[in-house]
Write an enzyme that holds these catalytic residues in place. Structure first.
Site, PDB file in Angstrom:
ATOM      1  N   ARG A  48      90.222  44.637  57.438  1.00 36.26           N
ATOM      2  CA  ARG A  48      89.624  43.421  57.968  1.00 36.26           C
ATOM      3  C   ARG A  48      88.961  42.657  56.831  1.00 36.26           C
ATOM      4  O   ARG A  48      88.393  43.253  55.916  1.00 36.26           O
ATOM      5  CB  ARG A  48      88.619  43.778  59.057  1.00 36.26           C
ATOM      6  CG  ARG A  48      89.223  44.682  60.123  1.00 36.26           C
ATOM      7  CD  ARG A  48      88.290  44.908  61.275  1.00 36.26           C
ATOM      8  NE  ARG A  48      88.199  43.719  62.102  1.00 36.26           N
ATOM      9  CZ  ARG A  48      88.956  43.493  63.177  1.00 36.26           C
ATOM     10  NH1 ARG A  48      89.862  44.377  63.542  1.00 36.26           N
ATOM     11  NH2 ARG A  48      88.814  42.398  63.877  1.00 36.26           N
TER      12      ARG A  48
ATOM     13  N   CYS B  84      76.391  36.597  60.947  1.00 38.65           N
ATOM     14  CA  CYS B  84      76.635  38.022  60.716  1.00 38.65           C
ATOM     15  C   CYS B  84      75.371  38.762  60.241  1.00 38.65           C
ATOM     16  O   CYS B  84      74.786  38.415  59.223  1.00 38.65           O
ATOM     17  CB  CYS B  84      77.728  38.157  59.654  1.00 38.65           C
ATOM     18  SG  CYS B  84      78.023  39.862  59.177  1.00 38.65           S
TER      19      CYS B  84
ATOM     20  N   SER C 197      77.469  45.549  52.728  1.00 41.24           N
ATOM     21  CA  SER C 197      76.119  44.976  52.653  1.00 41.24           C
ATOM     22  C   SER C 197      75.062  45.996  52.236  1.00 41.24           C
ATOM     23  O   SER C 197      74.086  45.650  51.562  1.00 41.24           O
ATOM     24  CB  SER C 197      75.740  44.353  53.990  1.00 41.24           C
ATOM     25  OG  SER C 197      75.727  45.344  55.000  1.00 41.24           O
TER      26      SER C 197
ATOM     27  N   TYR D 246      76.865  46.226  69.047  1.00 43.40           N
ATOM     28  CA  TYR D 246      78.309  45.922  68.994  1.00 43.40           C
ATOM     29  C   TYR D 246      79.087  46.924  69.840  1.00 43.40           C
ATOM     30  O   TYR D 246      80.059  46.578  70.511  1.00 43.40           O
ATOM     31  CB  TYR D 246      78.819  45.953  67.547  1.00 43.40           C
ATOM     32  CG  TYR D 246      78.513  44.690  66.777  1.00 43.40           C
ATOM     33  CD1 TYR D 246      79.472  43.690  66.630  1.00 43.40           C
ATOM     34  CD2 TYR D 246      77.264  44.498  66.203  1.00 43.40           C
ATOM     35  CE1 TYR D 246      79.196  42.530  65.919  1.00 43.40           C
ATOM     36  CE2 TYR D 246      76.970  43.332  65.489  1.00 43.40           C
ATOM     37  CZ  TYR D 246      77.939  42.357  65.346  1.00 43.40           C
ATOM     38  OH  TYR D 246      77.657  41.209  64.656  1.00 43.40           O
TER      39      TYR D 246
HETATM   40  N1  LIG Z   1      80.294  47.359  56.524  1.00 43.51           N
HETATM   41  C1  LIG Z   1      80.281  45.977  56.415  1.00 43.51           C
HETATM   42  C2  LIG Z   1      80.518  45.342  57.762  1.00 43.51           C
HETATM   43  C3  LIG Z   1      80.635  43.867  57.681  1.00 43.51           C
HETATM   44  C4  LIG Z   1      81.217  43.274  58.962  1.00 43.51           C
HETATM   45  O1  LIG Z   1      81.684  43.988  59.864  1.00 43.51           O
HETATM   46  N2  LIG Z   1      81.184  41.932  59.056  1.00 43.51           N
HETATM   47  C5  LIG Z   1      81.756  41.258  60.198  1.00 43.51           C
HETATM   48  C6  LIG Z   1      80.939  40.069  60.624  1.00 43.51           C
HETATM   49  S1  LIG Z   1      79.372  40.472  61.321  1.00 43.51           S
HETATM   50  C7  LIG Z   1      83.095  40.657  59.819  1.00 43.51           C
HETATM   51  O2  LIG Z   1      83.221  40.010  58.806  1.00 43.51           O
HETATM   52  N3  LIG Z   1      84.102  40.836  60.659  1.00 43.51           N
HETATM   53  C8  LIG Z   1      85.392  40.253  60.475  1.00 43.51           C
HETATM   54  C9  LIG Z   1      86.466  41.115  61.062  1.00 43.51           C
HETATM   55  O3  LIG Z   1      86.142  42.202  61.506  1.00 43.51           O
HETATM   56  O4  LIG Z   1      87.612  40.696  61.076  1.00 43.51           O
HETATM   57  C10 LIG Z   1      78.964  45.556  55.813  1.00 43.51           C
HETATM   58  O5  LIG Z   1      77.903  46.009  56.273  1.00 43.51           O
HETATM   59  O6  LIG Z   1      78.986  44.790  54.863  1.00 43.51           O
END
Ligand SMILES: N[C@@H](CCC(=O)N[C@@H](CS)C(=O)NCC(=O)O)C(=O)O
Length: 324
Positions: free
Chosen positions: A129, A63, A148, A194
């Site tokens: 999520r 990630c 993050s 993405y």
């Molecule tokens: N806004 C979040 C986004 C984090 C994110 O989208 N992480 C993804 C992995 S790259 C995730 O865990 N996705 C799981 C899901 O969507 O179910 C950040 O920047 O921390």
């Protein structure tokens, strides 16, 4: 995803989309800040004082958002203060899972099988999520923050009195420029790849992929041997690097952002290598997890066959050294 604290069976790795078939990323829900004295930060509640060994960072090496946090942690010298737990790179039917893959950890705190269990532990009625990175308070057993962008800024300042550092990722003098460039890089490139990969219409894909390459072209023009803002590495560099390092081996194929590779951009390539060579950064890049993870997204690659990968990426990582 979780709905009112329950895992919902119609979970899809392809996230929300708008009326034109564009991918829409959800916003983060836990926004508390760790501060030197536990005072509240810019968002959320107070009570999260900087202490060695109190917080744990849950991440996935695949990630890019989690990797922002991993890089900030390494560069700021926080590895001994903030332990990490790495999830399996392959998404299960219930999202991120623990263990079961080389380099993936079990959950040392609760023995959870899935990351979503942490979210319901933090909030039994959580809807959304269950994403990484997730910063967990082991003293109060609550989620501190799962955004993050915040976590990078927390790591930049909160522990400075415990571990002084030469890095300042968000210096006063550059804040305005950083705040102006971050969202453009995010929208067109970090999240742009993405949007291309998860587009459900040709139009949405065309729009996203045009954005990706317009930003790469712009950055190629801009870079002149230093970092984005000159000699000083900032959070914007961290945010750019995590996308660049995944591009040729993952996005170019699985997300169809295949007009060019980073290897076709001499300045971006040199810049990416410069960041990769900063002590600590190489250990945050686990290419096995990255390629295994992206190429196992069932909706995009039903056979889950992982391509061999570009030789130049392998050669670069080998030249810089083994992952720690
Ligand atoms: N806004 C979040 C986004 C984090 C994110 O989208 N992480 C993804 C992995 S790259 C995730 O865990 N996705 C799981 C899901 O969507 O179910 C950040 O920047 O921390």
């Amino acid at each position: 995803m979780l709905v009112d604290g329950k895992w919902s069976a119609d979970w899809q790795p392809v996230q929300k989309k708008d009326e034109k078939g564009r991918f829409v990323r959800q916003t983060s829900s836990f926004r508390n800040w760790i501060t030197p004295d536990g005072a509240p930060g810019p968002t959320g509640e107070g009570g999260f004082e900087a202490e060695a060994g109190r917080y744990r960072l849950y991440v996935a090496y695949i990630c890019p958002w989690a990797s922002r946090a991993l890089i900030a942690r390494k560069l700021k010298g926080l590895s001994d203060l903030i332990p990490i737990t790495v999830v399996n790179p392959v998404m299960s039917d219930q999202g991120w899972q623990f263990g079961g893959y080389p380099g993936a950890d079990e959950d040392p705190l609760f023995g959870s099988r899935y990351i979503h269990e942490l979210y319901t532990r933090a909030d039994p009625h959580f809807t959304g999520r269950a994403t990484v990175p997730a910063l967990w308070d082991m003293k109060r057993n609550v989620m501190v923050n799962n955004e993050s962008a915040d976590i990078v800024r927390i790591f930049n300042t909160a522990f400075e009195h415990l571990v002084p550092s030469d890095y300042d990722f968000y210096p006063e003098a550059l804040r305005e420029e950083i705040d102006a460039l971050n969202p453009r890089i995010y929208d067109l490139l970090n999240n742009g790849v993405y949007k291309a990969g998860f587009a459900s219409t040709q139009e949405a894909y065309d729009e996203a992929v045009a954005g990706v390459f317009s930003m790469l072209d712009e950055l190629e023009e801009r870079l002149d041997g230093g970092f984005l803002f000159g000699d000083q590495l900032t959070e914007t560099d961290i945010r750019l690097f995590v996308t660049l390092i995944r591009f040729d081996a993952a996005y170019h194929g699985i997300f169809k952002t295949n007009r060019r590779q980073i290897a076709d951009y001499p300045r971006l390539s040199a810049y990416m290598e410069k960041v990769l060579r900063l002590p600590g950064v190489r250990e945050t890049v686990n290419m096995d997890h990255i390629t295994r993870g992206y190429y196992s997204i069932k909706a995009l690659n039903p056979t889950r066959i992982r391509p061999v990968g570009p030789a130049h990426v392998e050669a670069l990582l080998k030249a810089v050294g083994q992952a720690g």
